[in-house]
Write a protein that holds these residues in place. Structure first.
Motif, short mmCIF file in Angstrom:
data_model
loop_
_atom_site.label_atom_id
_atom_site.label_comp_id
_atom_site.label_asym_id
_atom_site.label_seq_id
_atom_site.Cartn_x
_atom_site.Cartn_y
_atom_site.Cartn_z
N ALA A 258 20.44 -94.83 93.64
CA ALA A 258 19.42 -94.35 92.70
C ALA A 258 19.12 -92.87 92.93
N TYR A 259 19.07 -92.47 94.19
CA TYR A 259 18.81 -91.05 94.50
C TYR A 259 19.95 -90.18 93.97
N ALA A 260 21.20 -90.62 94.20
CA ALA A 260 22.34 -89.83 93.73
C ALA A 260 22.35 -89.74 92.20
N GLU A 261 22.02 -90.85 91.54
CA GLU A 261 22.01 -90.85 90.07
C GLU A 261 20.86 -90.03 89.51
N SER A 262 19.82 -89.83 90.30
CA SER A 262 18.68 -89.04 89.83
C SER A 262 18.95 -87.54 89.84
N ILE A 263 20.02 -87.13 90.50
CA ILE A 263 20.34 -85.70 90.54
C ILE A 263 20.86 -85.28 89.18
N PRO A 264 20.20 -84.34 88.50
CA PRO A 264 20.59 -83.98 87.13
C PRO A 264 21.85 -83.12 87.11
N GLU A 265 22.46 -83.04 85.95
CA GLU A 265 23.69 -82.27 85.80
C GLU A 265 23.48 -80.80 86.12
N HIS A 266 22.30 -80.26 85.76
CA HIS A 266 22.10 -78.84 86.03
C HIS A 266 22.05 -78.54 87.53
N GLU A 267 21.71 -79.53 88.34
CA GLU A 267 21.75 -79.33 89.79
C GLU A 267 23.19 -79.25 90.27
N TYR A 268 24.08 -80.07 89.70
CA TYR A 268 25.50 -79.97 90.03
C TYR A 268 26.04 -78.60 89.64
N GLU A 269 25.63 -78.12 88.46
CA GLU A 269 26.08 -76.80 88.02
C GLU A 269 25.58 -75.72 88.97
N ARG A 270 24.32 -75.87 89.41
CA ARG A 270 23.78 -74.89 90.36
C ARG A 270 24.56 -74.93 91.67
N GLN A 271 24.89 -76.13 92.11
CA GLN A 271 25.66 -76.27 93.33
C GLN A 271 27.06 -75.66 93.18
N ARG A 272 27.67 -75.82 92.01
CA ARG A 272 28.98 -75.22 91.78
C ARG A 272 28.90 -73.70 91.88
N ARG A 273 27.88 -73.12 91.24
CA ARG A 273 27.74 -71.67 91.27
C ARG A 273 27.42 -71.16 92.67
N ALA A 274 26.54 -71.89 93.34
CA ALA A 274 26.21 -71.50 94.71
C ALA A 274 27.42 -71.65 95.62
N HIS A 280 31.51 -73.05 99.41
CA HIS A 280 31.22 -74.38 99.93
C HIS A 280 32.51 -75.12 100.26
N GLN A 281 32.57 -75.70 101.47
CA GLN A 281 33.71 -76.49 101.91
C GLN A 281 33.20 -77.79 102.52
N VAL A 282 33.97 -78.85 102.36
CA VAL A 282 33.63 -80.11 103.02
C VAL A 282 33.61 -79.89 104.53
N ASP A 283 34.63 -79.20 105.04
CA ASP A 283 34.67 -78.74 106.43
C ASP A 283 35.69 -77.62 106.50
N THR A 284 35.95 -77.11 107.69
CA THR A 284 36.81 -75.94 107.84
C THR A 284 38.27 -76.24 107.52
N THR A 285 38.65 -77.51 107.44
CA THR A 285 40.04 -77.85 107.13
C THR A 285 40.30 -77.97 105.63
N HIS A 286 39.24 -77.90 104.82
CA HIS A 286 39.38 -78.05 103.37
C HIS A 286 39.18 -76.71 102.66
N PRO A 287 39.88 -76.50 101.55
CA PRO A 287 39.63 -75.30 100.75
C PRO A 287 38.23 -75.38 100.14
N PRO A 288 37.71 -74.25 99.65
CA PRO A 288 36.42 -74.29 98.96
C PRO A 288 36.44 -75.30 97.82
N THR A 289 35.37 -76.08 97.71
CA THR A 289 35.33 -77.18 96.76
C THR A 289 35.46 -76.69 95.33
N HIS A 290 34.83 -75.54 95.01
CA HIS A 290 34.90 -75.06 93.63
C HIS A 290 36.32 -74.66 93.25
N LEU A 291 37.11 -74.18 94.22
CA LEU A 291 38.50 -73.84 93.93
C LEU A 291 39.33 -75.11 93.73
N ARG A 292 39.02 -76.14 94.48
CA ARG A 292 39.73 -77.41 94.30
C ARG A 292 39.45 -77.97 92.91
#
Length: 338
Positions: A258-274, A280-292
């Motif tokens: 329920a908490y995850a579903e309550s996160i609005p789309e504009h928050e995901y967009e903000r996270q993408r821009r940030a 942003h990377q899952v960890d140091t072994t992964h490329p930046p998430t926005h590039l993926r």
């Protein structure tokens, strides 16, 4: 790295056989002991976490088998369920049996399509020849990690232990530098493997599902904070309340979803821009998430090769009922797996 172990083993045998005598035997035993300590060891099944074999979860393994066939590799031999907000593949045993580690918090918040994408991404690491999971490089990284852990400073050191800590400084620097060098040398290959795994995930579950999985990864930090908050609340209510809460541990997953579903789309967009600004990377072994995510959407749009129908989701949920309750209890006790 492996040559050091071989040299120590050969040198130890030579000291025992060629030199003989008390000094030769002592020196040989010391070198052989070091070789045994530093030798790469096969992985083991994690202790204290639910382990599922085929007889325990036939429908889940059937889904994993189907996904493995879609990405062009063989399936796994065991599945470990834990409280990490992640998923991974590794191996265990001398025969190199395959192991899938499934983080229940991440699994719970995903849609059926995104779950297939997650499985496709992880199994793709076997299919695309990710050298970090290979016998030579993978065991080298694991061995160096163990070495580095062994030479860590002893906490609250006494007089003698302070001397030991001082003697550990140079080996720790050498091993740490060696480990960093090996990770740097394999980082490009690792990044490439992640992009290839994303592409195979899209071919397995569809491009929108794989892109949706990327979005979910943007909120893993928030999910971790939420889970720690729930654990703190359970602890503050006292031992009796904590035990009562763990008896109803299944509710944790409903609240998390329920908490995850309550996160609005504009928050995901903000996270993408940030994420694009700070990488942003899952960890140091992964490329930046926005590039993926950008790479997925820039490529050809794929349709799903594997679908997870509602009745199969229900059957898999039933198979995971006991492990998910056990993991929820651990999380409420504050044992958030790394």
């Amino acid at each position: 790295m492996h040559a050091v172990t071989v040299v120590l083993a050969v040198g130890g045998l030579w000291c025992v056989v060629a030199l003989g005598g008390g000094i030769g035997v002592v020196a040989g035993v010391v070198l052989l002991a070091l070789a045994w300590l530093l030798a790469p060891r096969p992985g083991r099944l994690p202790e204290g976490r639910p382990v599922l074999l085929r007889a325990d979860a036939p429908e889940l393994f059937a889904l994993v088998d189907e996904v493995a066939g879609a990405v062009g590799t063989r399936s796994v031999d065991a599945i470990v369920v834990d409280g990490s907000i992640n998923a991974a593949v590794t191996s265990y045993g001398i025969r190199g049996r395959r192991l899938l580690v499934l983080g229940m918090p991440l699994w719970e918040i995903l849609t059926p399509e995104e779950r297939v994408a997650l499985l496709g991404h992880e199994l793709a690491h076997y299919a695309n020849g990710d050298i970090r999971n290979g016998l030579v490089v993978g065991s080298a990284v694991r061995s160096l990690t163990v070495w580095h852990h062994i030479v860590q400073p002893l906490p609250h050191a006494t007089g003698l232990e302070m001397i030991v800590n001082a003697l550990y400084v140079l080996p720790r620097l050498l091993i740490g530098g060696w480990l960093i060098l090996l990770i740097r040398l394999t980082s490009r290959a690792g990044m490439r493997a992640e992009y290839l795994a994303d592409r195979l995930a899209a071919r397995t579950a569809s491009t929108p599902a794989a892109a949706g999985l990327m979005d979910r990864l943007l909120i893993t930090e928030a999910l971790g904070v939420w889970l720690r908050t729930e654990a703190n609340r359970a602890a503050l209510r006292g031992p009796r309340s904590t035990r009562h809460a763990t008896d109803r541990a299944g509710e944790l997953w409903e609240r998390l979803t329920a908490y995850a579903e309550s996160i609005p789309e504009h928050e995901y967009e903000r996270q993408r821009r940030a994420g694009a600004r700070r990488g942003h990377q899952v960890d140091t072994t992964h490329p930046p998430t926005h590039l993926r995510r950008t790479s997925l959407l820039a490529g050809p749009s794929e349709t799903a090769a594997v679908t997870l129908q509602a009745h199969r989701s229900d059957m898999i949920a039933a198979e995971l009922a006991e492990p998910r309750t056990e993991v929820a209890r651990r999380l409420l006790r504050g044992a958030l797996d790394d």
